[in-house]
Design an enzyme around this catalytic site. Structure first.
Site, PDB file in Angstrom:
ATOM      1  N   GLU A 157      43.722  -7.687 -32.122  1.00 32.26           N
ATOM      2  CA  GLU A 157      43.203  -9.020 -31.862  1.00 32.26           C
ATOM      3  C   GLU A 157      42.877  -9.214 -30.379  1.00 32.26           C
ATOM      4  O   GLU A 157      41.903  -9.892 -30.034  1.00 32.26           O
ATOM      5  CB  GLU A 157      44.215 -10.079 -32.326  1.00 32.26           C
ATOM      6  N   ARG A 204      49.266   4.795 -33.174  1.00 31.49           N
ATOM      7  CA  ARG A 204      49.064   3.345 -33.068  1.00 31.49           C
ATOM      8  C   ARG A 204      50.199   2.694 -32.292  1.00 31.49           C
ATOM      9  O   ARG A 204      49.985   1.775 -31.509  1.00 31.49           O
ATOM     10  CB  ARG A 204      48.963   2.729 -34.470  1.00 31.49           C
ATOM     11  N   LEU A 227      34.585   0.261 -34.934  1.00 28.64           N
ATOM     12  CA  LEU A 227      33.494  -0.097 -34.018  1.00 28.64           C
ATOM     13  C   LEU A 227      33.798   0.311 -32.579  1.00 28.64           C
ATOM     14  O   LEU A 227      32.885   0.443 -31.767  1.00 28.64           O
ATOM     15  CB  LEU A 227      33.212  -1.599 -34.070  1.00 28.64           C
ATOM     16  N   GLU A 228      35.065   0.500 -32.249  1.00 34.35           N
ATOM     17  CA  GLU A 228      35.412   0.861 -30.866  1.00 34.35           C
ATOM     18  C   GLU A 228      34.789   2.191 -30.457  1.00 34.35           C
ATOM     19  O   GLU A 228      34.118   2.261 -29.425  1.00 34.35           O
ATOM     20  CB  GLU A 228      36.927   0.849 -30.696  1.00 34.35           C
TER      21      GLU A 228
END
Length: 432
Positions: free
Chosen positions: A64, A274, A345-346
């Protein structure tokens, strides 16, 4: 009545909340920050904000926070006189936020107890609260409404999995959603779903996805060479990155890596768990597999450049986009195990071809669009991951084509930040 029920459940849950946060903080080597989470901000932080107009942006964690970056930049440019406070729930989200130049103060979101929420809102007195994606905290929203502070949800989405749960509890969420001044949803389907749950249609807007507004900053050969040098990677050595991986995925990635090397393709694997605290677990796996590796945090003491067949394990926060920018091929994790996926998308924004697994429920629209554009490939399991990565590492032309198509997709879908800013600017103007 619903708030009374909610408060009772919260107080009952307190017996679990405190041990959970103590364990989480201890296991990750970070402070629990209970004072802040119960509404007591550091005195110097409050003093620095006193008398200032504040926009409070809440981004729960890393994903986010990254999505909010274009919006934070736009807020700073449009309203340079206002202070921006960024809150998060997780330690990693806060670490990312503290590095953003647009942010004046980073805090933890208070636990959703009335006294804690009210204490922070009274200390900061924001002109507007911006909540990134679907963070619905009943007492926070209720207290902000009582204090006359407008709240707007931005980049809102309702996943396939969560929609059914929300619908079963629509009797609870309808009055809570009514506290939002505006709800900006990513797609028409997300708008339909939030309205079905109980949001006022007049307050719901389709503003598209902020993640398409990530900057498409392609590196020049010189910039790429310098950045690779910083990570001790030779300029000519191809880089395969597995980003945002979860437990159970590294084994599949390593199997693919072995196959690529066995096929005669020199490359370096970069593994980015992550959760950075899993780096030790990943290191144990590499040691067991007999694959030489170095931790990002210890590169200073390494001394020599990486060679093909080795692995760089990234145990730091905030470097994923830099890693992606020097990669030749990227696998985005959280997608071969059922966690809902991460933002493909990164790497696409940086002109890097992307591969991901079947579990993309949190990014269904993005996954469909990147597949349609040709900028990414979806695999179903570890065996297919090995085959696809091997083929792509052998085909420079296909990788280059996929990279260009990913960048084109980003360019075609820009504009979400401007749509969001129209609504935010109107709320800030009307709050005076």
């Amino acid at each position: 009545m619903i708030y009374l029920l909610y408060d009772i459940l919260l107080w009952v849950a307190l017996a679990g909340i405190i041990p959970y946060h103590l364990y989480r903080s201890a296991s990750r080597g970070r402070r629990a920050a209970f004072a802040e989470r119960f509404g007591s901000l550091p005195r110097e932080s409050v003093a620095a904000m006193e008398g200032k107009e504040i926009v409070w942006v809440h981004a729960v964690s890393v994903g986010e926070t990254m999505a909010a970056k274009p919006l934070l930049k736009a807020l700073r440019q449009r309203f340079p006189e206002k202070k921006i406070v960024l809150s998060s729930v997780t330690e990693t989200g806060r670490s990312i936020g503290e590095k953003l130049p647009e942010v004046d103060l980073c805090i933890y979101l208070p636990f959703d107890y009335r006294f804690a929420v009210r204490r922070v809102l009274q200390a900061l007195r924001p002109s507007l609260v911006v909540i990134v994606e679907t963070e619905i905290w009943p007492n926070f929203l209720r207290t902000a409404a009582e204090m006359g502070i407008p709240t707007v949800m931005v980049n809102g989405r309702i996943s396939d999995r969560s929609f059914g749960r929300y619908m079963k509890l629509s009797w609870f969420f309808r009055p809570v959603l009514a506290k939002f001044t505006a709800l900006c949803m990513q797609t028409g389907e997300d708008a339909r779903r939030i309205i079905a749950i109980g949001a006022d249609p007049a307050r719901v807007h389709v503003t598209k996805n902020l993640k398409y507004d990530l900057p498409s900053s392609l590196l020049s050969p010189e910039q790429r060479s310098l950045l690779k040098k910083e990570f001790l990677i030779p300029g000519t050595l191809p880089v395969l990155t597995a980003g945002s991986t979860h437990a159970g995925e590294e084994e599949m990635v390593l199997a693919a890596y072995r196959a690529i090397l066995a096929a005669g393709h020199d490359c370096l694997l970069v593994l980015v768990p992550r959760h950075p605290e899993r780096a030790g677990q990943v290191g144990d796996l590499l040691q067991k597999e007999g694959i030489p590796f170095s931790l990002r945090s210890r590169l200073v003491s390494r001394g020599t450049d990486f060679r093909a067949g080795e692995t760089l394990v990234v145990d730091t926060v905030g470097e994923l986009m830099s890693i992606y920018s020097i990669s030749d091929l990227v696998f985005v994790g959280g997608s071969l195990v059922p966690t809902g996926g991460h933002n493909v998308l990164e790497p696409a924004a940086l002109g890097v071809p992307v591969v991901f697994g079947p579990h993309m429920s949190n990014f269904r629209e993005i996954a469909a669009m990147i597949l349609e554009s040709g900028g990414g490939i979806q695999v179903q399991d570890g065996g297919e991951l090995t085959s696809v990565l091997n083929d792509l590492m052998a085909d420079d032309g296909q990788r280059a084509t996929m990279g260009r198509q990913g960048v084109a997709l980003m360019e075609e879908n820009r504009g979400a930040t401007d749509r969001h800013m129209e609504i935010i600017a109107a709320l800030l103007t009307s709050s005076h």
